[in-house]
Every structure is written in C-alpha cells, then in structure tokens.
Design an enzyme around this catalytic site. Structure first.
Site, PDB file in Angstrom:
ATOM      1  N   SER A  14      83.290  98.830 -43.602  1.00  0.00           N
ATOM      2  CA  SER A  14      82.348  98.709 -42.468  1.00  0.00           C
ATOM      3  C   SER A  14      82.389  98.769 -41.851  1.00  0.00           C
ATOM      4  O   SER A  14      83.397  98.405 -40.649  1.00  0.00           O
ATOM      5  CB  SER A  14      80.701  97.402 -42.601  1.00  0.00           C
ATOM      6  OG  SER A  14      80.723  97.056 -44.138  1.00  0.00           O
TER       7      SER A  14
HETATM    8  N1  SAH Z   1      82.923  93.918 -46.155  1.00  0.00           N
HETATM    9  C1  SAH Z   1      83.473  95.171 -46.884  1.00  0.00           C
HETATM   10  C2  SAH Z   1      83.279  96.586 -46.743  1.00  0.00           C
HETATM   11  C3  SAH Z   1      83.798  97.075 -48.254  1.00  0.00           C
HETATM   12  S1  SAH Z   1      82.615  97.770 -49.199  1.00  0.00           S
HETATM   13  C4  SAH Z   1      84.626  95.466 -46.170  1.00  0.00           C
HETATM   14  O1  SAH Z   1      84.179  94.370 -44.586  1.00  0.00           O
HETATM   15  O2  SAH Z   1      85.928  96.209 -46.740  1.00  0.00           O
HETATM   16  C5  SAH Z   1      81.517  97.263 -50.028  1.00  0.00           C
HETATM   17  C6  SAH Z   1      82.392  97.149 -51.690  1.00  0.00           C
HETATM   18  O3  SAH Z   1      81.078  96.208 -51.842  1.00  0.00           O
HETATM   19  C7  SAH Z   1      82.681  98.135 -52.226  1.00  0.00           C
HETATM   20  O4  SAH Z   1      84.253  97.309 -52.183  1.00  0.00           O
HETATM   21  C8  SAH Z   1      82.445  97.954 -52.979  1.00  0.00           C
HETATM   22  O5  SAH Z   1      83.504  97.971 -54.311  1.00  0.00           O
HETATM   23  C9  SAH Z   1      81.893  96.567 -53.952  1.00  0.00           C
HETATM   24  N2  SAH Z   1      80.748  96.018 -54.676  1.00  0.00           N
HETATM   25  C10 SAH Z   1      79.544  97.127 -55.107  1.00  0.00           C
HETATM   26  N3  SAH Z   1      79.362  96.582 -55.734  1.00  0.00           N
HETATM   27  C11 SAH Z   1      79.739  95.283 -56.317  1.00  0.00           C
HETATM   28  C12 SAH Z   1      79.393  94.474 -56.883  1.00  0.00           C
HETATM   29  N4  SAH Z   1      78.309  94.061 -58.175  1.00  0.00           N
HETATM   30  N5  SAH Z   1      80.113  92.980 -56.932  1.00  0.00           N
HETATM   31  C13 SAH Z   1      80.722  93.446 -56.326  1.00  0.00           C
HETATM   32  N6  SAH Z   1      81.494  93.670 -55.555  1.00  0.00           N
HETATM   33  C14 SAH Z   1      80.811  95.369 -55.384  1.00  0.00           C
END
Ligand code: SAH
Length: 260
Positions: free
Chosen positions: A104
């Site tokens: 993000s």
């Molecule tokens: N906080 C992260 C942002 C990653 S993007 C960072 O700092 O990098 C969002 C993430 O949510 C992705 O890796 C995706 O695989 C995950 N995601 C989507 N649906 C999900 C779910 N049901 N449970 C766990 N993770 C999920």
C-alpha cells in the site's frame, strides 16, 4: 521494564545511514522500538534522509499523529520491495510485491494507522491487540508493530506469507504474529481485538471481524459500496452496537476467500 529476547531495541542503531534514525520527536511505543533491521541491506541508499522527506510529506498531507509519523519514519520500506524498485520505495505510490498484489501507499498506511489510534480503546493506554487482514510483504505489519502491543496478521497466499516472514526476520519484531489463512474468517484465537485493519477490499464486512472486535475497538477497511466505488470504512464497536462511518475513496486489491 523487562525486555524480551530479540527485541529490536537492543540493536545498534547509530553510525549507519541505512538504519532508521528518528525523524520526528519520538513517542510512546515507537520510541521503544526502532524498526531497523539487524543487518544493512547494502542498497547504497541513505534511507533515513529519504524517509524523513516522506514523513514531511505525510505531515503536509494531513497526518498529525506523532506516533504514526514516528513509525513511518522508522520502518525501512525499501526492504519490503524488490531491489529493482528500491529507488521508488519512499514515493507515495503502491508497488508490486508479486502474485498480483501490491504494497500500500505510505499515505494510505499512515492514514489507516492514524484511524486505528483513534479507537476508543486506544485512548486509554494505547493500542492493544491488532488484527491485520492481508500481510502482503509485511510492511504495514512492521509499522503496526510500533503502534500496538501485539499484531496478528493473516495472509491467504502462501508465497506472500513466506515472503513477509523473510522480509520481517531481520527486524526481529517479537510482537508480530504471521499467520497463513483466510482472513475473511478473522483469527478467533487472538480475539477480542482493539483494532482490525484490512489491506484488501470486499463488498461486505465479514461478520467474523465484527464478532472479533472488542467493545471500544475499531475496524478500518476498504469496502465497495453498491455503486462499486471502493471507500474507506470505519466501524466502531460501542456498548450500544456498531457505528459506521464512510470516509474517502480508496483503491485496494480485492479481498478473496480461501487460501492459495
Ligand atoms: N499490508 C500489505 C498490503 C498487501 S496487499 C503490505 O504492507 O504489503 C493485500 C493483501 O491482502 C494481499 O497480499 C492479498 O493476498 C491479501 N488478501 C486478500 N484477501 C485475503 C484474505 N481473505 N485473507 C488474507 N489475506 C488476504
């Protein structure tokens, strides 16, 4: 105060430009735990200076919480992105982290963290246990580790769960618990949470999240409204029920069910 083994406060922090120097007056939890990695990455980046500029921009953009600015200034974001993207690590942009997912934008991470600190429960003695949905590369979990007592973070993609573990290892953050599983179900074992933060957006808030939120706790999540526009949503759990506020438009990757 008794220190836990591997606590990052023990690490040497001076004499290396790649290590995170404080860039705003230290505050509370962020003061105790500078999130600098144990070994320099050797990227030749004076990261503390570029991070300081990033923090100035965050402040100019409306982030006022000192602990949040402190945490954003301490966590070395360049360690969470591919080496080819290191020179963009402190720009206010989301970047690819593999498997179609993104880290993000710093302004969004700061905004959401600031909202979490506004939870009723956080006003008395700081933020307790936090659940993060979507670990991704682990960056936001590292920021949260400086703001909350415990961070439980769930990722549904094995590849990213493993990547986050590798990324976070040098930081030795004893209060971050990396979990592999479907975040739609929350993580009942750690409940109740003072705060829940989702880094992926669905079109409804899973019931489990509301159930696992403590009274006085706050949930911050992107959510698609009926028109399809994704908005940042804040839900406060009060003694009288749930109170919802819809904030600004956001762009997050989709929340998906199941693991892969
Ligand atoms: N906080 C992260 C942002 C990653 S993007 C960072 O700092 O990098 C969002 C993430 O949510 C992705 O890796 C995706 O695989 C995950 N995601 C989507 N649906 C999900 C779910 N049901 N449970 C766990 N993770 C999920």
């Amino acid at each position: 105060m008794q220190r836990r083994p591997g606590f990052p406060a023990k690490l040497p922090v001076s004499g290396n430009a790649a290590m995170g120097k404080p860039v705003v007056p230290p505050a509370s939890a962020a003061q105790r735990k500078p999130a600098v990695a144990a070994a320099p990455a050797g990227v030749g980046l004076d990261s503390s200076a570029v991070r300081a500029r990033m923090v100035q921009k965050l402040a100019a953009g409306g982030i006022t919480s000192a602990p949040v600015l402190q945490a954003m200034g301490a966590v070395e974001r360049h360690r969470f992105v591919d080496s080819a993207l290191v020179n963009q690590a402190y720009e206010d942009t989301s970047l690819p982290i593999g498997l179609g997912q993104t880290i993000s934008k710093p302004s969004v991470v700061a905004r959401m963290c600031e909202l979490l600190l506004g939870a009723e429960s956080a006003r008395h003695g700081g933020l307790g246990r936090v659940l993060e949905i979507g670990t991704g590369c682990g960056y936001q979990a590292a920021v949260l580790s400086l703001l909350a007592r415990e961070v439980y973070t769930l990722e549904r993609l094995r590849g990213l769960h493993d990547k986050a573990r590798d990324n976070l290892r040098p930081f030795r953050l004893a209060n971050v618990h990396l979990l592999f599983g479907d975040g739609m179900l929350g993580y009942a074992k750690g409940a109740p949470y003072a705060a829940i933060i989702a880094a992926a957006g669905g079109d409804a808030v899973p019931l489990a999240w509301c159930d696992q939120l403590a009274v006085g706790g706050r949930l911050v999540a992107p959510m698609a409204l009926s028109g399809g526009q994704q908005m940042l949503l804040v839900i406060d759990k009060t003694p009288h029920g749930l109170k919802q506020n819809v904030l600004e438009p956001v762009h997050f990757v989709p929340l998906k069910s199941g693991i892969a």
